[in-house]
Design a protein around this motif. Structure first.
Motif, short mmCIF file in Angstrom:
data_model
loop_
_atom_site.label_atom_id
_atom_site.label_comp_id
_atom_site.label_asym_id
_atom_site.label_seq_id
_atom_site.Cartn_x
_atom_site.Cartn_y
_atom_site.Cartn_z
N LEU B 209 -46.84 -61.32 51.44
CA LEU B 209 -47.35 -61.96 52.75
C LEU B 209 -48.02 -63.05 52.76
N SER B 210 -49.19 -62.68 52.19
CA SER B 210 -50.46 -63.90 52.07
C SER B 210 -50.24 -65.02 51.33
N LEU B 211 -49.22 -64.59 50.15
CA LEU B 211 -49.11 -65.99 49.27
C LEU B 211 -47.75 -66.75 49.43
N VAL B 212 -46.87 -66.09 50.09
CA VAL B 212 -45.60 -66.70 50.07
C VAL B 212 -45.13 -66.86 51.58
N ARG B 213 -45.01 -65.76 52.37
CA ARG B 213 -44.41 -65.52 53.65
C ARG B 213 -45.41 -66.34 54.83
N VAL B 214 -46.87 -66.26 54.58
CA VAL B 214 -47.49 -67.07 55.82
C VAL B 214 -47.98 -68.37 55.56
N PRO B 215 -48.35 -68.77 54.43
CA PRO B 215 -49.04 -68.19 53.14
C PRO B 215 -50.62 -68.62 53.50
N GLN B 216 -51.20 -67.67 54.07
CA GLN B 216 -52.76 -67.70 54.52
C GLN B 216 -53.40 -66.63 54.63
#
Lengths: 360, 304
Positions: B209-216
């Motif tokens: 989630l934090s590295l690809v999907r959002v990534p923030q």
């Protein structure tokens, strides 16, 4: 080698001692955490646990103790029934929001009429809102065997979206220049949940919390329903033989916790919070889970635990403004408290024995 | 409203991406539950993995190291749950909840310096030949590597549970821990390993989630994904392949509602945002027929 030996009955002494031990351990490890964050651990612990009560500004903080403690105690009392019986309502946060929305909805519908009837109607609406929201996991569990933990939790996120939609849409203040948030109920005398004694922090939610504690104490110790709740938790099989209707038990437990959480939300929105806004809920529904366990699911214990948890909220704010402690550290401290409580709980039910293993 | 703005190929392609974090967390929890342990702390382990992965990736510049850090962070946190429930015999429901509350606080504290930073890029891989197939290529074969790691993990868990001796022991422990103990299997050891695996998978899911999907990094960014993963395990009836179906179903609802929001459907955004959670409830109601492992959630204490 250390061995655990099951006690025939839970130890009475440890039942009372373990929460205190957990608090001490939390202070100790919390102190280490604060030191790691570069704060003076003793000063931080003092400003969290002692300053709200004994510092020179305590006259300002003591009323806050009641304001923050009341919703926690109200919700935790409701949860304790279900937790004792093995009915896990962990969506109290959602029921809290729905109670606030129902209560505020009734209040706003009457605006600007002044009548003594408005506030009682809001109280009823708040309880109904919370109950209805809690009935969703209840009915689904009874009818379809759906897991109440997951459904009640999913409904928290649904309720949060509904809250946002209400604050931005249906309940938005028509005179609010387009800003999100409803009219301020605290400025609408018939609907306001004002302090009963000015400056004491004592609003109607605090009264309701005390009534709930007494009601829960009598129900659990004197009423047949309280007996059924305790029996179902200790031995579901024995409860079935004793004629406890499991479906009714689930519905009533969820109903009580929903109603009390809804009431807490309603008193909050009409009093300390004042208005329906996007960030109205601040996690009381989840913290109340810690309060319920810390109070050993006992009404008097919950009252004390609610006070302690309110203390960490207020003390946390003091430490935040005076010492620059991050707000998340308090959240972590509260989680730590529950962990330590569960860890030392082993002493209540088991004896630790030193045993030398024979060589085989 | 302009529904023609929704490209079905892109929709299906992003479905796989949306399903991956849930799939990763759910496959770990499935192994934990097959070992007879109910860990309700998935949400807490996911969010801790999200910040651990983000911090490591930003610090080193390598998303791969980030994912490894996330798995390690999730596993370490899960061991806390393991020690409490397996050695100190605490109630699993309460301890799982504690893990979630603790993880949310821990991640918020750890993530303070990381708000507003962008994660290092994690490029998609274009699988040669397969990626060039029209329609199917962009949907299935042009994603970032973690999508395929999730699929491989699902297959691997199925193979482990049903084709290996270790899997048989794990299932025996989950079905009847007293019988497994009587046969001489180390119930607690098996369960601790399963719990650590579950934590590592949840950490991976969070980092996705934090590295690809959002990534923030944002506080509370998992927004119930861990709980949905728990629901999908129930939906799947504790079977790995049906887990895949559940995760894609959920991914489909998420992606569709996001697309509808973007297309400007006449329904307010808040009601569309509710839909994944409501879909989860509906799915739970329809599919609560699976049989749970026999010892699920029960405390094991080898008395003598």
């Amino acid at each position: 080698m250390l061995m655990l030996e099951k006690r025939p009955n839970p130890s009475r002494g440890w039942t009372i001692a373990t929460p205190l031990l957990a608090v001490l351990l939390t202070m100790l490890f919390g102190g280490i955490l604060f030191a790691a964050l570069g704060k003076n651990p003793f000063e931080t612990i003092r400003s969290i646990f002692f300053d709200p009560l004994f510092s020179e500004f305590a006259f300002y903080y003591r009323p806050q103790l009641l304001i923050k403690g009341a919703p926690l105690v109200l919700i935790a009392i409701g949860l304790s029934f279900g937790f004792r019986a093995g009915v896990w309502n962990i969506g109290a946060e959602g029921q809290y929001i729905m109670g606030a929305l129902f209560g505020a909805g009734v209040g706003l519908a009457f605006y600007p009429m002044e009548s003594w009837i408005v506030f009682p109607l809001m109280v009823i609406a708040g309880a109904v809102g919370g109950t209805l929201w809690a009935m969703i996991p209840g009915v689904l569990k009874v009818k379809f065997g759906t897991n109440e933990i997951l459904v009640s939790l999913m409904l928290v996120y649904v309720a949060e979206q509904l809250l946002a939609s209400m604050a931005l849409g249906a309940m938005r203040n028509p005179e609010g220049m387009g800003f999100p948030g409803s009219r301020n109920l605290a400025q609408y005398p018939s609907a306001a949940n004002l302090e009963i004694i000015s400056g004491s922090g004592m609003h109607w939610g605090v009264v309701a919390a005390f009534i709930a504690v007494i009601f829960a104490y009598i129900t659990l110790s004197r009423h047949i329903f309280g007996f059924q709740v305790r029996l179902s938790g200790l031995s579901p099989r024995a409860a079935a033989f004793a004629g406890v209707n499991p479906a009714r038990l689930v519905l009533v437990c969820l109903g009580i916790s929903g109603a009390l959480a809804g009431l807490a939300g309603m008193f909050e929105v009409a009093g300390p919070a004042g208005q329906v806004s996007i960030d109205f809920n601040v996690g009381y529904g989840f913290t109340a889970i810690i309060v319920a366990f810390l109070g050993r699911l006992h009404p008097v214990g919950i009252l004390l635990a609610g006070g302690l948890m309110a203390l960490t909220y207020i003390g946390g704010e003091i430490a935040q403004s005076n010492l620059g402690l991050p707000g998340a550290a308090i959240q972590l401290l509260q989680g730590m408290l529950l962990f330590f409580l569960l860890a030392v709980d082993v002493l209540t039910n088991y004896r630790i024995r030193l045993r030398i293993m024979e060589q085989t | 409203m302009d529904l023609s703005a929704i490209n079905p190929i892109l929709l299906l392609a992003s479905l796989m991406v949306a399903a991956t974090p849930i799939l990763l967390a759910a496959i770990g929890e499935l192994v934990v539950e097959r070992a007879g342990v109910l860990n309700l702390g998935v949400e807490g382990m996911m969010i801790t993995g999200a910040i651990c992965g983000f911090a490591v990736a930003v610090g080193t510049g390598s998303p791969w190291l980030g994912f490894m850090g996330a798995a390690l962070g999730g596993a370490l946190l899960s061991l806390l749950f393991g020690v409490l429930t397996q050695y100190l015999l605490s109630n699993q429901v309460a301890t799982g909840l504690a893990l979630t509350l603790f993880g949310l606080g821990l991640s918020a504290l750890m993530g303070q310096g990381y708000i507003g930073i962008k994660a290092p890029a994690f490029p998609d891989i274009h699988i040669p030949l397969l990626g060039d197939i029209p329609v199917i290529g962009p949907i299935v074969f042009q994603h970032d590597p973690l999508v395929y790691v999730g699929l491989l993990l699902t297959g691997g868990v199925w193979w482990f549970l049903h084709k290996t001796r270790g899997g048989l022991i794990l299932r025996a422990v989950g079905e009847n821990h007293d019988a497994a103990h009587a046969l001489g299997y180390k119930v607690i050891k098996v369960r601790m390993l399963a719990i650590a695996f579950g934590g590592a998978c949840a950490g991976l899911g969070g980092a996705y989630l934090s590295l690809v999907r959002v990534p923030q990094w944002t506080e509370g960014m998992t927004a119930g994904a861990g709980w949905i993963a728990l629901a999908i395990v129930v939906f799947a009836g504790w079977k790995p392949w049906r887990l895949l179906l559940g995760a894609y179903l959920f991914g489909g609802v998420t992606v569709l509602q996001l697309n509808l929001q973007a297309a400007g459907l006449a329904i307010p955004v808040e009601y569309l945002s509710m839909s994944p959670y409501l879909a989860t409830i509906v799915v739970l109601v329809i599919m609560s027929a699976g049989r749970a492992p026999g010892s699920l959630g029960r405390i094991f204490h080898a008395s003598r």
